[in-house]
Design an enzyme around this catalytic site. Structure first.
Site, PDB file in Angstrom:
ATOM      1  CG  HIS A 101      -0.303   0.411   2.488  1.00 53.97           C
ATOM      2  ND1 HIS A 101      -0.195   1.731   2.913  1.00 53.97           N
ATOM      3  CD2 HIS A 101       0.317  -0.326   3.462  1.00 53.97           C
ATOM      4  CE1 HIS A 101       0.432   1.785   4.059  1.00 53.97           C
ATOM      5  NE2 HIS A 101       0.758   0.534   4.428  1.00 53.97           N
ATOM      6  CB  CYS A 102       1.619   4.061  -1.651  1.00 53.83           C
ATOM      7  SG  CYS A 102       0.453   4.144  -3.027  1.00 53.83           S
ATOM      8  CD  GLU A 103      -0.777  10.778   0.306  1.00 47.93           C
ATOM      9  OE1 GLU A 103      -1.396  11.750   0.765  1.00 47.93           O
ATOM     10  OE2 GLU A 103       0.267  10.910  -0.388  1.00 47.93           O
TER      11      GLU A 103
ATOM     12  CB  SER B 263      -3.437   1.745  -2.883  1.00 47.21           C
ATOM     13  OG  SER B 263      -3.044   1.482  -1.568  1.00 47.21           O
TER      14      SER B 263
ATOM     15  CE1 TYR C  22      -1.719   4.807   8.333  1.00 50.28           C
ATOM     16  CE2 TYR C  22      -1.776   7.141   7.722  1.00 50.28           C
ATOM     17  CZ  TYR C  22      -1.715   6.153   8.685  1.00 50.28           C
ATOM     18  OH  TYR C  22      -1.617   6.498  10.036  1.00 50.28           O
TER      19      TYR C  22
END
EC number: 3.1.3.48
Length: 599
Positions: free
Chosen positions: A505-507, A509, A545
């Protein structure tokens, strides 16, 4: 005669020479002809004797003017001599004016003796019904006695000289009806009602009608009676015109009409004389007119029957479908044929019953054939295994293919098992997404029966990770870090039945997380033989996130959220982006070197 003329002229010239200018003008008076002069006869030398007797018997002029009497006598003699040279005769019935004298004089010329001359054919005036035509003298019109029903016309010399005796020998009576079929489309053929009734006293004008060819071109198909009505000023012919118009309206009912047969011999003579000089080219015997040949005589009749006859009804029996022949249909069959329709119901002919082939079996099972029940009854049951039609790609429904593809997509990377976690669709169709709720359930131990161990990879930059992240997550934002952590020493589950899963995941996604997930799969494929993988089950956190933190703050530490474009970390953002691009370039160069070494 010349001696007398010389003496009279000489005696007159001595009295008054200046008065001879009026010799060129001579006028008749309205007095009786017997009181003025006797008729001058155009025969030999009797004209001089008549002139002398006329001079002796004329009344004596007044004695007061003796010169005028001599001049008057000289004028009379000169005019009579001039009339003798022109061979002009005068009607004894009444005095004539100069115009009437000219008309009567031309009508009595020797050229037209014995027949009634007609005017020549003027093709340019056929369509003009009101064109002026030369008629006979007014004295004959006033008499009210016409010898011929046809009007006599004045014809000037040199235009037309008929020779009936020569034409009667050279051109016998012929009939054109048997030569050319009279199919006058949209132009009816007329026959005058009073054509057969002719005066017996009109023998000199019999057979002297105007001669025009019977076979007219299409532009000149004019009735003969209309032309005659234009040439005749009598009221009887006007009545005939009205009768002809009624006849025309009756005949126009049929598009094709045959020329009516002649009722008398006089009408045949008129038709043959109308041929003029064309009878030599289209001559046929009179016997052929009475008995025309079948090919030509029946032409107009057969065409008229074909066009005006009733339509032929073709009976088609629907109940006799099985009896219809199975031959190929004829494309150019005439629609007027009275035969019944024998068109095939099948496109292909029926095979013989003794031919037991797979092709015949396939055709027997076709539902489009109306002969299916009979073929099934006649077809014996085959023993043993029967051939079946194989499944081809054209027969497979596209929905079935999509369902099968979706079924394959439900399998993990090595196609050995299905995904342990419930997945959802996301932005990238080639990756599997899970929701924050599923991740929370996984962290709470709801999938411990299936999952032995799971790894949460946070692909954000370090300042973002320090600002807030999910519990037990690893911060791997560089590809070298992912390779060193997972591929240097691949991890394997302790129990074969349980899974080892990785969640990226990232900020959001949307970019960094999907790229890292694909990179790991590519490196894993390169390190193993297809379809074997170290990590066959990879996931993406949908929404990143940002969506997970508001709902599950208790699962985050510290419980905060630092965005990538934070005002306090601009320099760190530029530094990490530069390092990432450099590492990506170095990795590509290393890959190219490795490929060259393998070659």
């Amino acid at each position: 005669m010349y001696i007398l003329l010389t003496l009279l002229t000489k005696s007159t010239m001595e009295s008054s020479c200046d008065n001879f200018e009026g010799l060129e003008h001579y006028y008749y008076t309205d007095a009786e002809p017997s009181s003025k002069c006797n008729k001058f006869q155009a025969s030999g030398g009797s004209g001089v004797v008549m002139a002398e007797s006329h001079i002796m018997s004329s009344e004596a002029p007044p004695k007061s003017n003796p010169g005028l009497n001599i001049r008057t006598n000289c004028r009379m003699i000169l005019n009579l001599l001039r009339e003798k040279d022109c061979s002009v005769t005068f009607s004894p019935e009444q005095p004539l004016t100069p115009v009437t004298d000219l008309a009567v004089g031309f009508s009595n010329l020797s050229t037209f003796s014995g027949e009634t001359p007609k005017r020549c054919l003027d093709l340019s005036n056929l369509g003009d019904e009101t064109a002026p035509l030369p008629t006979e003298s007014p004295d004959r019109m006033s008499s009210g006695k016409l010898e011929s029903p046809k009007t006599q016309f004045v014809q000037f010399g040199g235009l037309f000289t008929p020779d009936l005796a020569w034409k009667a020998k050279k051109c016998p009576k012929r009939n054109m009806n048997s030569v050319l079929p009279h199919l006058l489309c949209s132009t009816p053929s007329f026959k005058k009602a009073s054509g057969g009734q002719r005066s017996l006293s009109n023998k000199e004008n019999e057979g002297e009608l105007f001669k025009n060819p019977n076979c007219k071109p299409v532009a000149l198909l004019l009735p003969q009676e209309v032309v005659d009505s234009q040439l005749s000023p009598t009221p009887e012919n006007k009545v005939d015109i009205s009768l002809e118009e009624d006849c025309e309206m009756n005949i126009l009912g049929s598009p094709i009409s045959a020329d009516p047969p002649c009722l008398d011999g006089a009408h045949d003579d008129i038709k043959m004389q109308n041929l003029d000089g064309f009878a030599d080219f289209f001559s046929v015997d009179e016997e052929e007119m009475e008995n025309p040949p079948g090919a030509v005589g029946n032409l107009s009749c057969s065409m008229a029957i074909l066009l005006s006859g009733p339509l032929l009804n073709q009976d088609v029996e629907i109940s006799n479908v099985n009896n219809i022949s199975l031959n190929r249909s004829r494309l150019y069959r005439s629609p007027s044929m009275p035969e019944k329709l024998d068109r095939p119901m099948l496109k292909r002919p029926v095979r013989p019953l003794d031919s037991e082939t797979p092709v015949r079996v396939k055709r027997r099972r076709s539902t489009s054939s109306p002969l299916q029940p009979e073929e099934e009854n006649c077809q014996p049951q085959r023993r043993g295994t029967s051939l079946k039609k194989t499944l081809s790609l054209c027969d497979v429904d596209i929905s079935t293919v999509l369902d099968e593809d979706c079924g394959h997509r439900q399998l993990i990377g090595d196609f050995s098992k299905v995904y342990a976690l419930p997945t959802v669709t996301g932005r990238h169709q080639d990756l599997r997404y899970i929701t924050g709720e599923t991740l929370a359930a996984l962290m709470h131990g709801d999938f411990n029966s299936l999952v032995e161990k799971f790894f949460i990879i946070d692909c954000r930059y370090p300042y973002e990770y320090d600002g807030g992240h999910i519990k037990s997550a690893f911060n791997l934002h560089r590809q070298e870090e992912v390779t060193d952590y997972f591929l240097q020493q691949p991890l394997t589950p302790l129990m074969v039945q349980k899974r080892l899963i990785i969640i990226f995941h990232c900020e959001f996604s949307s970019e960094r997380g999907p790229k890292m997930c694909r990179f790991l799969r590519e490196e894993d494929r390169a390190s193993n033989d297809y379809p074997s993988l170290y990590y066959p089950e990879l996931y993406l956190l949908k929404g990143g996130y940002k969506d997970f933190f508001p709902e599950y703050k208790e699962l985050c530490e510290p419980q905060s959220y630092c965005p990538m474009h934070h005002q306090d970390f601009r320099e760190d953002l530029l530094k990490f982006r530069t390092k990432c691009k450099t590492s990506v370039g170095d990795r590509k160069r290393r890959e190219q070197v490795a490929r060259l070494m393998k070659l």
